[in-house]
Design a protein around this motif. Structure first.
Motif, PDB file in Angstrom:
ATOM      1  N   TRP A  66     -40.450 -15.533  31.868  1.00 46.26           N
ATOM      2  CA  TRP A  66     -40.145 -16.958  31.899  1.00 46.26           C
ATOM      3  C   TRP A  66     -39.889 -17.580  30.526  1.00 46.26           C
ATOM      4  N   ASP A 123     -49.943 -18.346  21.478  1.00 46.37           N
ATOM      5  CA  ASP A 123     -49.498 -18.058  22.845  1.00 46.37           C
ATOM      6  C   ASP A 123     -49.917 -19.199  23.761  1.00 46.37           C
ATOM      7  N   GLY A 124     -49.406 -19.132  24.979  1.00 48.60           N
ATOM      8  CA  GLY A 124     -49.643 -20.236  25.897  1.00 48.60           C
ATOM      9  C   GLY A 124     -51.113 -20.435  26.212  1.00 48.60           C
ATOM     10  N   SER A 125     -51.823 -19.333  26.449  1.00 48.77           N
ATOM     11  CA  SER A 125     -53.247 -19.447  26.785  1.00 48.77           C
ATOM     12  C   SER A 125     -54.001 -20.192  25.684  1.00 48.77           C
ATOM     13  N   TYR A 156     -52.483 -22.146  37.333  1.00 49.54           N
ATOM     14  CA  TYR A 156     -52.676 -21.030  36.404  1.00 49.54           C
ATOM     15  C   TYR A 156     -52.506 -21.571  34.992  1.00 49.54           C
ATOM     16  N   HIS A 157     -53.428 -21.190  34.091  1.00 47.68           N
ATOM     17  CA  HIS A 157     -53.346 -21.743  32.737  1.00 47.68           C
ATOM     18  C   HIS A 157     -53.541 -20.714  31.650  1.00 47.68           C
ATOM     19  N   GLY A 158     -53.660 -19.430  31.993  1.00 47.45           N
ATOM     20  CA  GLY A 158     -53.757 -18.433  30.939  1.00 47.45           C
ATOM     21  C   GLY A 158     -54.894 -17.466  31.158  1.00 47.45           C
ATOM     22  N   GLU A 227     -50.468 -28.090  35.785  1.00 46.21           N
ATOM     23  CA  GLU A 227     -49.093 -27.678  35.512  1.00 46.21           C
ATOM     24  C   GLU A 227     -48.261 -28.784  36.166  1.00 46.21           C
ATOM     25  N   ASP A 261     -50.033 -28.829  31.116  1.00 45.07           N
ATOM     26  CA  ASP A 261     -49.677 -27.487  30.664  1.00 45.07           C
ATOM     27  C   ASP A 261     -48.202 -27.272  31.003  1.00 45.07           C
ATOM     28  N   ILE A 263     -46.234 -25.060  29.637  1.00 49.55           N
ATOM     29  CA  ILE A 263     -45.855 -23.780  29.039  1.00 49.55           C
ATOM     30  C   ILE A 263     -44.690 -23.144  29.782  1.00 49.55           C
ATOM     31  N   LEU A 264     -44.687 -23.251  31.087  1.00 45.45           N
ATOM     32  CA  LEU A 264     -43.540 -22.775  31.865  1.00 45.45           C
ATOM     33  C   LEU A 264     -42.462 -23.852  31.965  1.00 45.45           C
ATOM     34  N   LYS A 290     -43.450 -20.420  25.373  1.00 46.31           N
ATOM     35  CA  LYS A 290     -42.295 -19.804  26.046  1.00 46.31           C
ATOM     36  C   LYS A 290     -40.954 -20.358  25.514  1.00 46.31           C
TER      37      LYS A 290
HETATM   38  C1  LIG Z   1     -48.397 -22.607  33.089  1.00 43.28           C
HETATM   39  C2  LIG Z   1     -48.850 -21.510  32.180  1.00 43.28           C
HETATM   40  N1  LIG Z   1     -49.869 -21.723  31.353  1.00 43.28           N
HETATM   41  C3  LIG Z   1     -50.306 -20.777  30.505  1.00 43.28           C
HETATM   42  C4  LIG Z   1     -49.709 -19.540  30.457  1.00 43.28           C
HETATM   43  C5  LIG Z   1     -50.215 -18.485  29.502  1.00 43.28           C
HETATM   44  O1  LIG Z   1     -49.285 -18.260  28.491  1.00 43.28           O
HETATM   45  P1  LIG Z   1     -49.356 -16.898  27.655  1.00 43.28           P
HETATM   46  O2  LIG Z   1     -49.036 -15.797  28.590  1.00 43.28           O
HETATM   47  O3  LIG Z   1     -48.321 -17.071  26.582  1.00 43.28           O
HETATM   48  O4  LIG Z   1     -50.731 -16.804  27.101  1.00 43.28           O
HETATM   49  C6  LIG Z   1     -48.649 -19.266  31.312  1.00 43.28           C
HETATM   50  C7  LIG Z   1     -48.011 -17.941  31.319  1.00 43.28           C
HETATM   51  O5  LIG Z   1     -47.217 -17.598  32.133  1.00 43.28           O
HETATM   52  C8  LIG Z   1     -48.202 -20.279  32.204  1.00 43.28           C
HETATM   53  O6  LIG Z   1     -47.201 -20.069  33.060  1.00 43.28           O
END
Ligand SMILES: Cc1ncc(COP(=O)(O)O)c(C=O)c1O
Length: 451
Positions: A66, A123-125, A156-158, A227, A261, A263-264, A290
């Motif tokens: 993604w 990173d996203g997490s 989902y957040h990591g 999200e 969040d 990230i996506l 991302k």
């Molecule tokens: C909404 C969301 N938050 C957090 C993450 C975690 O990101 P990362 O994999 O870069 O740690 C993701 C990963 O897909 C995600 O979709």
């Protein structure tokens, strides 16, 4: 985009997959699965395609988890990276600055009014972990010390402990349950299948039930973590923009921090620059990754409101110092690419491209559903389309989605599924040719698995 030319290929390494599985522990995988289906050896990637050692070309239907929002090998991003490589590659961000990180931060601050402060991580997490820590710390500073989080069902957040706890997906979380802090989840969300669904604009029919849950969770509540609009890992589901608007109003009215969040969803995936823009709202904290570097280098950013930032701005040693640190925070190579990606999103009118591509994706997936009779609950927002495999041979224990994935690889697409959910999340600039090719591959793969 040019193909990887045969003359530039490194020499053949026939045993590479065998050597790989001896030492490489692949992410989000049961390693035993690779016995029957070895990892694909990539020798190049360009635009929407991955090039394999054996000469095959696969559509990257999931934008490499993604993130490849502008496809692989975008020449402008490559040039931006090379320019920065000629200057300096990495310098500690505590105590130093540089023109690239300042310009990037100015651009990110312009994404949402009042979110003027950018905290970088890798990173996203970690971006979400930073957001949650900031929220907890802010509550301490305020003197209330509220420490509970409320998140959304299917969220989902990591993968860090705190972000796993915020997620509602037992599959990822269960093994670590004992050490994760308790989190409550808002259930009965107003999911929709398109922006034309009546709930998209008006969720007043379900809001009272949701508001009741919010009220029941108010005592000790630190923050609500979401999200916005699109939930990815939880099954590519999307929900009412009106719900998001109401949730923002409720959190504001009750002094609860709202963490988005993105990230996506950030940088155009759902058809607006931020998914929060669908509801015309601004969260207190926004997490980005991302698409931030268009999938070139690991970088994430946590955007923070002036109000929250102000709470931490004080004399050193008074409990108001946010001492989170990651070695590669603000990495200049990633920052240079991110800055160029921001230019491209604007100059190549990426939102306009998503507006044109979205209906093509929806129509193509609908034809797959018609042709196979095996896809249900088709949904589409921005440049994401998803549907669930149903009927005999699907469901718990069948691994129907995984089998479709394997068939699709054989037919020319890296089409990772989420359980039995089939989805396409192509680079935002994918053309109609790739979409119709993917339609054919998906139809044939589902037929091969489910008849
Ligand atoms: C909404 C969301 N938050 C957090 C993450 C975690 O990101 P990362 O994999 O870069 O740690 C993701 C990963 O897909 C995600 O979709």
């Amino acid at each position: 985009m040019p193909d990887a030319s045969a003359s530039s290929l490194p020499s053949a390494q026939p045993d590479l997959a065998a050597r790989d599985v001896k030492h490489v522990w692949h992410p989000c995988s049961q390693m035993r699965d690779y016995e029957g289906f070895p990892p694909l050896e990539i020798i190049g990637a360009q635009g929407c395609h991955l090039h394999l050692r054996d000469g095959r070309k696969l559509i990257d239907a999931v934008s490499s988890w993604w993130c490849k929002s502008l496809g692989h090998g975008h020449p402008r991003l490559k040039a931006a990276l090379a320019r920065q490589l000629d200057r300096f590659e990495h310098v500690i961000l505590a105590n130093t600055t540089n023109d690239v990180i300042v310009r990037l931060s100015e651009r990110l601050a312009a994404l949402a009014p009042g979110l003027n402060h950018v905290f970088y991580s890798g990173d996203g997490s970690t971006a979400v972990e930073v957001a949650a820590k900031l929220a907890l710390h802010a509550r301490k500073i305020q003197g209330g010390g509220q420490s509970r989080f409320l998140a959304l069902e299917n969220g989902y957040h990591g993968e860090t402990a705190l972000t796993l706890a915020l997620g509602d997906l037992g599959l990822y979380r269960e093994a670590y349950r004992e050490v994760l802090p308790p989190v409550s989840y808002l259930r009965g969300l107003p999911y929709v299948d398109s922006v034309d669904h009546p709930l998209w604009k008006d969720c007043s029919s379900v809001w009272p039930g949701l508001e009741k849950q919010l009220r029941e969770n108010l005592a000790g509540l630190c923050a609500v973590v979401i999200e916005p609009i699109l939930q990815g890992a939880g099954g590519m589901r999307f929900y009412s923009a009106d719900f998001l608007r109401r949730l923002r109003a409720w959190t504001k009215a009750h002094g609860v921090i709202l963490i988005a969040d993105e990230i996506l969803t950030g940088f155009g995936r759902t058809g607006t620059m931020l998914a929060c823009d669908h509801a015309g709202i601004v969260a207190d904290i926004v997490c980005l990754s991302k698409g931030l570097t268009a999938g070139w280098l690991p970088m994430s950013a946590t955007l923070v409101s002036d109000d929250l930032y102000g709470m931490f701005y004080a004399e050193y040693g008074r409990g108001r110092d946010f001492l989170h640190s990651n070695t590669y925070a603000g990495n200049p190579l990633a920052a240079a690419v991110a800055l160029e990606a921001m230019e491209i999103y604007r100059e190549e009118d990426i939102l306009g491209q998503v507006r044109r591509t979205g209906p093509l994706l929806a129509a193509a997936m609908d034809r797959v559903a018609q042709a196979t009779g095996r896809l249900h609950n088709l949904r589409c927002v921005g440049a994401v389309v998803a549907a669930d495999l149903r009927g005999p041979g699907t469901g718990s224990g069948t691994r129907a989605g995984y089998r479709v994935y394997r068939e699709a690889v054989g037919r020319g697409a890296l089409l990772r599924t989420l359980g039995d959910t089939v989805y396409w999340l192509l680079p935002l600039n994918a053309g109609s040719g790739v979409i119709s090719e993917l339609e054919g591959i998906t139809t044939a793969s589902i037929r091969a698995v489910l008849g």
